[in-house]
Design a protein around this motif. Structure first.
Motif, PDB file in Angstrom:
ATOM      1  N   ASP A  50       1.005  -1.501   0.198  1.00 21.47           N
ATOM      2  CA  ASP A  50      -0.041  -0.443   0.130  1.00 21.47           C
ATOM      3  C   ASP A  50       0.586   1.032  -0.194  1.00 21.47           C
ATOM      4  OD1 ASP A  50      -2.675  -1.283   0.028  1.00 21.47           O
ATOM      5  OD2 ASP A  50      -2.334  -1.167   2.203  1.00 21.47           O
ATOM      6  N   ASP A  51       2.006   1.725   0.548  1.00 23.31           N
ATOM      7  CA  ASP A  51       2.781   2.193   0.075  1.00 23.31           C
ATOM      8  C   ASP A  51       3.802   2.785  -0.564  1.00 23.31           C
ATOM      9  OD1 ASP A  51       4.328   0.409   0.993  1.00 23.31           O
ATOM     10  OD2 ASP A  51       5.376   0.339   2.143  1.00 23.31           O
ATOM     11  N   VAL A  52       3.846   2.445  -1.707  1.00 17.87           N
ATOM     12  CA  VAL A  52       3.971   2.321  -3.016  1.00 17.87           C
ATOM     13  C   VAL A  52       3.735   4.329  -3.424  1.00 17.87           C
ATOM     14  CG1 VAL A  52       5.804   1.967  -5.251  1.00 17.87           C
ATOM     15  CG2 VAL A  52       4.486  -0.034  -3.281  1.00 17.87           C
ATOM     16  N   THR A  53       5.721   5.057  -3.282  1.00 18.24           N
ATOM     17  CA  THR A  53       5.211   6.000  -4.211  1.00 18.24           C
ATOM     18  C   THR A  53       6.047   6.543  -5.426  1.00 18.24           C
ATOM     19  OG1 THR A  53       7.411   6.948  -2.928  1.00 18.24           O
ATOM     20  CG2 THR A  53       4.924   6.771  -1.788  1.00 18.24           C
ATOM     21  N   LEU A  54       6.028   7.398  -6.025  1.00 20.23           N
ATOM     22  CA  LEU A  54       5.800   8.007  -7.009  1.00 20.23           C
ATOM     23  C   LEU A  54       7.625   8.087  -7.155  1.00 20.23           C
ATOM     24  CD1 LEU A  54       4.131  11.008  -9.126  1.00 20.23           C
ATOM     25  CD2 LEU A  54       3.957   8.143  -9.103  1.00 20.23           C
ATOM     26  N   ASP A  55       8.230   8.280  -6.117  1.00 20.04           N
ATOM     27  CA  ASP A  55       9.614   8.325  -5.292  1.00 20.04           C
ATOM     28  C   ASP A  55      10.655   7.382  -5.749  1.00 20.04           C
ATOM     29  OD1 ASP A  55      10.056  10.922  -5.455  1.00 20.04           O
ATOM     30  OD2 ASP A  55      10.249  11.121  -2.989  1.00 20.04           O
ATOM     31  N   GLU A  56       9.283   6.007  -5.014  1.00 16.56           N
ATOM     32  CA  GLU A  56      10.640   4.761  -4.853  1.00 16.56           C
ATOM     33  C   GLU A  56      10.565   4.349  -6.378  1.00 16.56           C
ATOM     34  OE1 GLU A  56       9.149   0.258  -3.291  1.00 16.56           O
ATOM     35  OE2 GLU A  56       8.407   1.891  -2.196  1.00 16.56           O
ATOM     36  N   ILE A  57       9.022   4.377  -7.265  1.00 13.93           N
ATOM     37  CA  ILE A  57      10.146   4.256  -8.237  1.00 13.93           C
ATOM     38  C   ILE A  57      10.444   4.797  -9.594  1.00 13.93           C
ATOM     39  CG2 ILE A  57       7.639   3.772 -11.282  1.00 13.93           C
ATOM     40  CD1 ILE A  57       5.359   4.290  -9.268  1.00 13.93           C
ATOM     41  N   ARG A  58      10.729   6.091  -9.152  1.00 11.47           N
ATOM     42  CA  ARG A  58      11.949   6.892  -9.834  1.00 11.47           C
ATOM     43  C   ARG A  58      13.148   6.009  -9.112  1.00 11.47           C
ATOM     44  NH1 ARG A  58       9.551  11.096  -8.268  1.00 11.47           N
ATOM     45  NH2 ARG A  58       8.551  11.689 -10.727  1.00 11.47           N
ATOM     46  N   GLN A  59      13.770   5.828  -8.125  1.00  8.60           N
ATOM     47  CA  GLN A  59      14.778   4.786  -7.799  1.00  8.60           C
ATOM     48  C   GLN A  59      14.695   3.533  -7.961  1.00  8.60           C
ATOM     49  OE1 GLN A  59      17.162   7.340  -6.928  1.00  8.60           O
ATOM     50  NE2 GLN A  59      15.131   8.718  -7.224  1.00  8.60           N
ATOM     51  N   LEU A  60      14.118   2.726  -8.261  1.00  7.79           N
ATOM     52  CA  LEU A  60      13.765   1.476  -9.171  1.00  7.79           C
ATOM     53  C   LEU A  60      15.490   1.342  -9.785  1.00  7.79           C
ATOM     54  CD1 LEU A  60      10.324   1.054  -9.575  1.00  7.79           C
ATOM     55  CD2 LEU A  60      11.835  -0.586  -7.585  1.00  7.79           C
ATOM     56  N   GLU A  61      15.666   0.304  -9.745  1.00 11.84           N
ATOM     57  CA  GLU A  61      17.233  -0.247 -10.043  1.00 11.84           C
ATOM     58  C   GLU A  61      16.390  -0.785 -11.441  1.00 11.84           C
ATOM     59  OE1 GLU A  61      20.104  -0.964 -12.476  1.00 11.84           O
ATOM     60  OE2 GLU A  61      20.653  -0.127 -10.091  1.00 11.84           O
ATOM     61  N   ARG A  62      16.844  -0.775 -11.678  1.00  4.18           N
ATOM     62  CA  ARG A  62      16.071  -1.181 -13.632  1.00  4.18           C
ATOM     63  C   ARG A  62      16.388  -2.000 -15.023  1.00  4.18           C
ATOM     64  NH1 ARG A  62      16.782   3.545 -15.119  1.00  4.18           N
ATOM     65  NH2 ARG A  62      16.753   4.294 -17.494  1.00  4.18           N
ATOM     66  N   ASN A  63      18.069  -1.504 -14.255  1.00  2.00           N
ATOM     67  CA  ASN A  63      19.263  -3.208 -15.428  1.00  2.00           C
ATOM     68  C   ASN A  63      19.248  -4.360 -15.434  1.00  2.00           C
ATOM     69  OD1 ASN A  63      21.013  -2.989 -17.500  1.00  2.00           O
ATOM     70  ND2 ASN A  63      22.643  -2.519 -16.323  1.00  2.00           N
ATOM     71  N   ARG A  64      18.076  -4.975 -14.927  1.00  2.00           N
ATOM     72  CA  ARG A  64      18.023  -5.770 -15.354  1.00  2.00           C
ATOM     73  C   ARG A  64      17.003  -6.860 -15.665  1.00  2.00           C
ATOM     74  NH1 ARG A  64      15.433  -7.255  -8.898  1.00  2.00           N
ATOM     75  NH2 ARG A  64      14.557  -4.704  -9.560  1.00  2.00           N
ATOM     76  N   GLN A  65      16.605  -8.158 -15.670  1.00  2.00           N
ATOM     77  CA  GLN A  65      15.728  -9.112 -15.811  1.00  2.00           C
ATOM     78  C   GLN A  65      14.653  -8.953 -15.051  1.00  2.00           C
ATOM     79  OE1 GLN A  65      15.133 -10.615 -19.454  1.00  2.00           O
ATOM     80  NE2 GLN A  65      16.433  -8.562 -19.448  1.00  2.00           N
ATOM     81  N   PRO A  66      13.682  -8.007 -15.771  1.00  2.00           N
ATOM     82  CA  PRO A  66      12.449  -8.432 -14.341  1.00  2.00           C
ATOM     83  C   PRO A  66      12.098  -9.392 -13.499  1.00  2.00           C
ATOM     84  CG  PRO A  66      11.442  -8.385 -16.779  1.00  2.00           C
ATOM     85  CD  PRO A  66      12.495  -9.098 -17.063  1.00  2.00           C
ATOM     86  N   PRO A  67      12.361  -8.898 -12.355  1.00  4.50           N
ATOM     87  CA  PRO A  67      12.128  -9.524 -10.973  1.00  4.50           C
ATOM     88  C   PRO A  67      10.665 -10.584 -10.947  1.00  4.50           C
ATOM     89  CG  PRO A  67      11.919  -7.780  -9.874  1.00  4.50           C
ATOM     90  CD  PRO A  67      12.557  -7.613 -11.651  1.00  4.50           C
ATOM     91  N   GLU A  68      11.092 -11.861 -10.074  1.00  3.37           N
ATOM     92  CA  GLU A  68       9.644 -12.880 -10.256  1.00  3.37           C
ATOM     93  C   GLU A  68       8.702 -12.142  -9.398  1.00  3.37           C
ATOM     94  OE1 GLU A  68      10.067 -16.304  -9.295  1.00  3.37           O
ATOM     95  OE2 GLU A  68      11.434 -17.243 -11.051  1.00  3.37           O
ATOM     96  N   ASP A  69       8.984 -11.502  -8.307  1.00  2.53           N
ATOM     97  CA  ASP A  69       8.404  -9.943  -7.712  1.00  2.53           C
ATOM     98  C   ASP A  69       8.668  -9.117  -7.408  1.00  2.53           C
ATOM     99  OD1 ASP A  69      10.365 -10.373  -5.548  1.00  2.53           O
ATOM    100  OD2 ASP A  69       9.734 -12.263  -4.895  1.00  2.53           O
ATOM    101  N   GLY A  70       7.657  -8.350  -6.277  1.00  2.40           N
ATOM    102  CA  GLY A  70       8.138  -6.486  -5.882  1.00  2.40           C
ATOM    103  C   GLY A  70       7.923  -6.113  -6.971  1.00  2.40           C
ATOM    104  N   PRO A  71       7.638  -4.147  -6.602  1.00  7.73           N
ATOM    105  CA  PRO A  71       7.350  -2.829  -7.593  1.00  7.73           C
ATOM    106  C   PRO A  71       8.140  -3.116  -9.209  1.00  7.73           C
ATOM    107  CG  PRO A  71       8.665  -2.614  -5.170  1.00  7.73           C
ATOM    108  CD  PRO A  71       8.660  -3.572  -5.353  1.00  7.73           C
ATOM    109  N   MET A  72       8.528  -3.486  -9.909  1.00  5.20           N
ATOM    110  CA  MET A  72       9.610  -3.843 -10.900  1.00  5.20           C
ATOM    111  C   MET A  72       8.246  -4.793 -11.462  1.00  5.20           C
ATOM    112  SD  MET A  72      13.022  -4.064 -12.813  1.00  5.20           S
ATOM    113  CE  MET A  72      13.092  -4.329 -14.340  1.00  5.20           C
ATOM    114  N   CYS A  73       8.333  -5.808 -10.481  1.00 10.65           N
ATOM    115  CA  CYS A  73       7.576  -6.719 -11.803  1.00 10.65           C
ATOM    116  C   CYS A  73       6.590  -6.469 -11.435  1.00 10.65           C
ATOM    117  CB  CYS A  73       8.018  -8.096 -10.877  1.00 10.65           C
ATOM    118  SG  CYS A  73       6.887  -9.320 -11.060  1.00 10.65           S
ATOM    119  N   GLU A  74       5.283  -5.716 -10.786  1.00 11.87           N
ATOM    120  CA  GLU A  74       4.527  -5.679 -10.894  1.00 11.87           C
ATOM    121  C   GLU A  74       3.477  -4.849 -11.770  1.00 11.87           C
ATOM    122  OE1 GLU A  74       3.934  -7.066  -6.493  1.00 11.87           O
ATOM    123  OE2 GLU A  74       3.963  -4.705  -6.887  1.00 11.87           O
ATOM    124  N   LEU A  75       5.049  -3.632 -11.536  1.00 17.06           N
ATOM    125  CA  LEU A  75       4.602  -1.911 -13.190  1.00 17.06           C
ATOM    126  C   LEU A  75       4.477  -3.339 -14.131  1.00 17.06           C
ATOM    127  CD1 LEU A  75       7.330  -0.116 -11.741  1.00 17.06           C
ATOM    128  CD2 LEU A  75       4.825   0.580 -12.380  1.00 17.06           C
TER     129      LEU A  75
END
Length: 488
Positions: free
Chosen positions: A349-374
């Protein structure tokens, strides 16, 4: 204690009704009305939950609608009911492979080859799956070396010459121009192939650009300025051209956001991605691209893009695409009012835009977590959250959407990721919009495509829908590897 599944008592009348529902479901499946088939198989199961084939058939229909989590559960249930039911193992292997779980798929393929040692098709599928598992193990082993040279660094453009017989579009001073893009699209419409040197140059330039961007891009839109959001394209190049015909070419006064799944399934994915990357380089501040769940190695291996790049260019280029996709932004925020991502919202429930902005994305999508869910999540009509029908990400209700918007000061979210009959869907009291831009998806679904126009002043979404365009006689998934036969 016995581990055998105990059959539920069923009356002869219910058993007969179940068979009628199954027959109707099979007819719906043949007509490629997979949602109706799922409903009818479900009715058959409700009348008689003891028959393995009902679950296996529904599993296949779920696979066709990309509900791989549900497909996996049904396939496992069919095996539980009948340990000797071979199709159940095939369905489960397919669901595992669709989720990139090749080791689990290999176990089911291996079982089938033991039961049917003379089945050539079974041996072929086992062999193909085994190759992928070994390749993945090898890549994992060499990835331990943190200094492993990236593919981009190994490209030698100077060694590539433009042959005299090449008649396609050419870059001017190694820069993309509007004329180049017009020539390229016309060349692609006539089934030409961009020279490998220019293709590599575009990929290297776009990678350099994306590496400098944050994971969440903020986009300002002027009060009277039009902005267009497109959903999945999935390699349907001629439908992409129709979008530009209907809505105008991208420009500094006609900005676009393409919201992931540019490639796979459709067999003109190379043409789509170079057109989109070209416009991104031409108008970097007025043309935007989000990563989708199909901008990943396992999806590309399974659904055709990897094979298409290898057929039209080289295996080296296919690896370079994987590097580029790892740097694609994960979401865009329009006027600080609308969040656009490919999949959906989060299991927290607590995911913020700032958290998305800071996501480490240089990888294959993980199986869970915010990057996966996006990249993977889907909305559901009921409140709360549920396990994903896809087996990855989560399903989120209107209350989850409302809480996320309130926390982040947003008006609504736009996402793609799901086929919709009308090309779009407005859900969650108008707060969650789906847009899907590949009409008659995979040449079978009969859906409309759609895109969204809005203006900065009010950010009210307006929808344009359209039918599929004719294309050359190249079937969807034409470049998929042998494992794609599981999906047929």
């Amino acid at each position: 204690m016995s581990t055998e599944t105990q059959n539920v008592p069923v009356s002869p009348e219910d058993s007969q009704l179940a068979e009628i529902f199954k027959t109707e479901a099979n007819e719906a499946f043949k007509k490629q009305d997979f949602n109706s088939a799922i409903d009818l198989y479900t009715k058959a199961i409700e009348k008689n939950p003891n028959v393995a084939i009902y679950y296996s058939n529904r599993s296949f229909a779920y696979i066709k609608t990309e509900c791989f989590g549900y497909a996996l559960a049904d396939a496992s249930k069919s095996i539980e009911l009948d340990k000797s039911y071979i199709k159940g193992y095939y369905r489960r292997a397919t669901a595992h492979m669709s989720l990139g779980k090749f080791k689990e798929a290999l176990k089911d393929c291996e079982y089938v080859t033991k039961v049917r040692p003379n089945d050539k098709d079974a041996r072929m599928k086992y062999s193909e799956c085994n190759k992928i598992v070994k390749k993945m193990a090898f890549e994992k082993a060499i990835a331990v070396d943190d200094n492993k040279k990236c593919i981009a660094d190994s490209i030698n453009l100077d060694a590539m010459t433009i042959e005299d017989e090449y008649i396609g579009p050419k870059l001017e001073d190694n820069k993309i121009t509007l004329q180049f893009m017009k020539d390229l699209m016309k060349f692609y419409e006539n089934q030409g192939k961009l020279h490998r040197k220019y293709a590599y140059m575009i990929l290297l330039d776009i990678k350099t650009y994306f590496m400098k961007q944050p994971s969440l891009i903020d986009i300002p839109i002027g009060d009277d300025d039009k902005f267009t959001i497109c959903g999945d394209i999935h390699g349907q190049f001629y439908d992409l051209m129709n979008i530009f015909d209907l809505n105008g070419l991208p420009s500094e006064t006609n900005p676009y956001l393409f919201n992931g799944d540019f490639v796979d399934r459709g067999s003109f994915s190379v043409e789509c991605i170079f057109t989109l990357f070209g416009f991104k380089l031409l108008y970097p501040n007025h043309f935007f691209m989000s990563r989708g769940n199909h901008e990943s190695a396992t999806m590309n291996q399974m659904y055709g893009f990897d094979g298409e790049v290898k057929a039209k260019y080289t295996a080296q280029m296919a690896e370079l695409f994987t590097e580029v996709y790892n740097w694609l932004p994960l979401a865009h925020c329009l006027n600080k009012r609308v969040l656009v991502m490919h999949g959906g919202l989060f299991s927290r429930d607590d995911v913020t835009l700032d958290e998305i902005r800071q996501l480490e994305r240089n990888r294959q999508p993980p199986e869970d977590g915010p990057m996966c869910e996006l990249l993977w999540s889907d909305p559901q009509p009921q409140p709360g959250r549920a396990a994903s029908k896809r087996g990855v990400g989560c399903q989120f209700g209107p209350d989850v959407t409302r809480a996320f918007l309130e926390l982040n000061g947003l008006d609504y979210v736009v996402r793609s990721h799901e086929v919709k009959d009308d090309g779009y869907e407005v859900a969650h009291d108008g707060k969650c919009i789906t847009v899907f831009s590949a009409p008659n998806y995979c040449d079978t679904m009969g859906n409309l495509g759609a895109f969204i126009n809005l203006k900065g002043k009010d950010m009210i979404p307006k929808f344009t829908t359209y039918m599929a365009e004719p294309h050359p006689d190249v079937k969807p998934m034409a470049y998929a590897n042998a494992l794609s036969s599981f999906l047929c």
